[in-house]
Design a protein around this motif. Structure first.
Motif, short mmCIF file in Angstrom:
data_model
loop_
_atom_site.label_atom_id
_atom_site.label_comp_id
_atom_site.label_asym_id
_atom_site.label_seq_id
_atom_site.Cartn_x
_atom_site.Cartn_y
_atom_site.Cartn_z
N HIS A 262 -7.50 -9.10 -1.04
CA HIS A 262 -6.92 -10.44 -0.95
C HIS A 262 -7.38 -11.33 -2.10
N ARG B 263 -5.12 -10.37 -4.86
CA ARG B 263 -3.79 -10.90 -4.58
C ARG B 263 -3.69 -12.38 -5.00
N ASP C 146 -0.06 -13.47 -5.86
CA ASP C 146 0.65 -12.80 -4.77
C ASP C 146 1.99 -12.22 -5.20
N GLY D 151 0.99 -4.15 -3.29
CA GLY D 151 0.74 -3.76 -1.91
C GLY D 151 -0.64 -3.14 -1.78
N TRP E 185 0.78 -6.08 4.16
CA TRP E 185 0.71 -5.59 2.78
C TRP E 185 0.66 -4.06 2.70
N ARG F 34 1.42 -0.40 2.19
CA ARG F 34 2.44 0.38 1.50
C ARG F 34 2.11 1.87 1.46
#
Length: 297
Positions: free
Chosen positions: A176, A179, A184, A189, A215, A217
């Motif tokens: 995060h 991100r 973002d 992902g 998030w 993936r």
């Protein structure tokens, strides 16, 4: 009407089948009933640096289609760029030219993934070099990933960054942080390794799955013990898998859940054979009792 959990699709990583030719590995997984494969680009399996990559990728795509296997492209080959340094050079290397070699590999992986129709491209940050401070390392990571994310956005293939114990980006909190540094971007992902959650996350793996869901993936899975980064066959660690798989199914995750046993290639076919029944049993155990469909009184 109450929604039902999504059926999970299981794969096996070719980094755990390193002693097999790629075509033999794919045929084995199809014969065993796997839904797909985590394809690590490496010298023995679709070498990303050898000549005629596009032609070899097309052949691999045809073979995957013939066998009915889905695919995620993984980029964790140990010595594909440097025969002397494991995972070197990384996105954090002090030398800009060295970092560029890793960026080029990841951009190549995105192109391969697009040609294969893959769900995602997996990558990780690398460890902080001894001569670098964390703040500089984060800046290098963000800058290095920017062209890769641009390529991923153009190709429509998500880039799934994996928190890796001992790396700069080691935890979900670190993901995060990245991100936010990058603003973002939609192409960014997460690869969630279930064993890594057991190893060092503060919450249980099932809770990690739920928190990671927006998030998510790509998923890797194996057994592991708390505080020890050692990928173990199922049943040899501490993870309670039915709640983890139930949580994963409930998120609606539609990618592959790939068995990650890179240190067990010497017995890869045997581990592939026993891993899929284990996962299917654990998934079935974790499914809640059926909820009747809503009906008119």
């Amino acid at each position: 009407m109450t929604s039902r959990p999504t059926t999970l699709r299981f794969g096996y990583g070719t980094n755990g089948l390193a002693d097999l030719r790629l075509d033999d590995a794919l045929a084995l997984l199809a014969d065993l009933g796997y839904d797909g494969v985590g394809l690590t680009l490496d010298h023995m399996h679709l070498d990303p640096l050898a000549p005629d990559l596009a032609a070899r990728t097309r052949r691999t795509a045809r073979r995957l289609a013939e066998l009915g296997l889905e695919v995620t492209v993984e980029t964790g080959a140990r010595y594909v760029l440097d025969p002397r340094r494991k995972h070197g050079p990384s996105l954090l290397d002090p030398d800009p030219e060295a970092r560029a070699r890793r960026v080029d590999l990841l951009v190549r992986a995105v192109r391969v993934a697009a040609d294969l129709g893959a769900h995602a491209v997996h990558c990780f940050s690398g460890t902080v070099p001894p001569t670098s401070d964390p703040a500089t390392a984060w800046q290098r990571l963000a800058a290095s990933l920017t062209p890769v994310l641009d390529a991923a956005a153009t190709a429509g293939i998500p880039l799934a960054v994996e928190p890796e114990p001992g790396h700069l980006l080691a935890t979900l909190a670190d993901f995060h942080h990245l991100r936010r540094l990058l603003g973002d971007p939609p192409a960014l992902g997460l690869t969630l390794d279930i064993g890594h959650c057991q190893c060092l996350e503060p919450l249980p793996p099932a809770d990690c799955v739920r928190l990671a869901a927006p998030w998510l993936r790509h998923v890797q899975i194996e057994d592991m013990r708390r505080g020890v980064h050692d990928h173990l066959p199922f049943g040899q660690g501490e993870i309670d898998f039915p709640p983890v798989l139930a949580a994963l199914a409930a998120t609606g995750y539609r990618g592959l859940t790939v068995v990650e046993l890179p240190r067990h290639s010497h017995a890869g076919p045997q581990h592939a054979e026993i891993s899929l029944p284990f996962l299917r049993r654990a998934a079935a155990t974790g499914i809640p009792a059926a909820v009747p469909e809503e009906s008119t009184p």
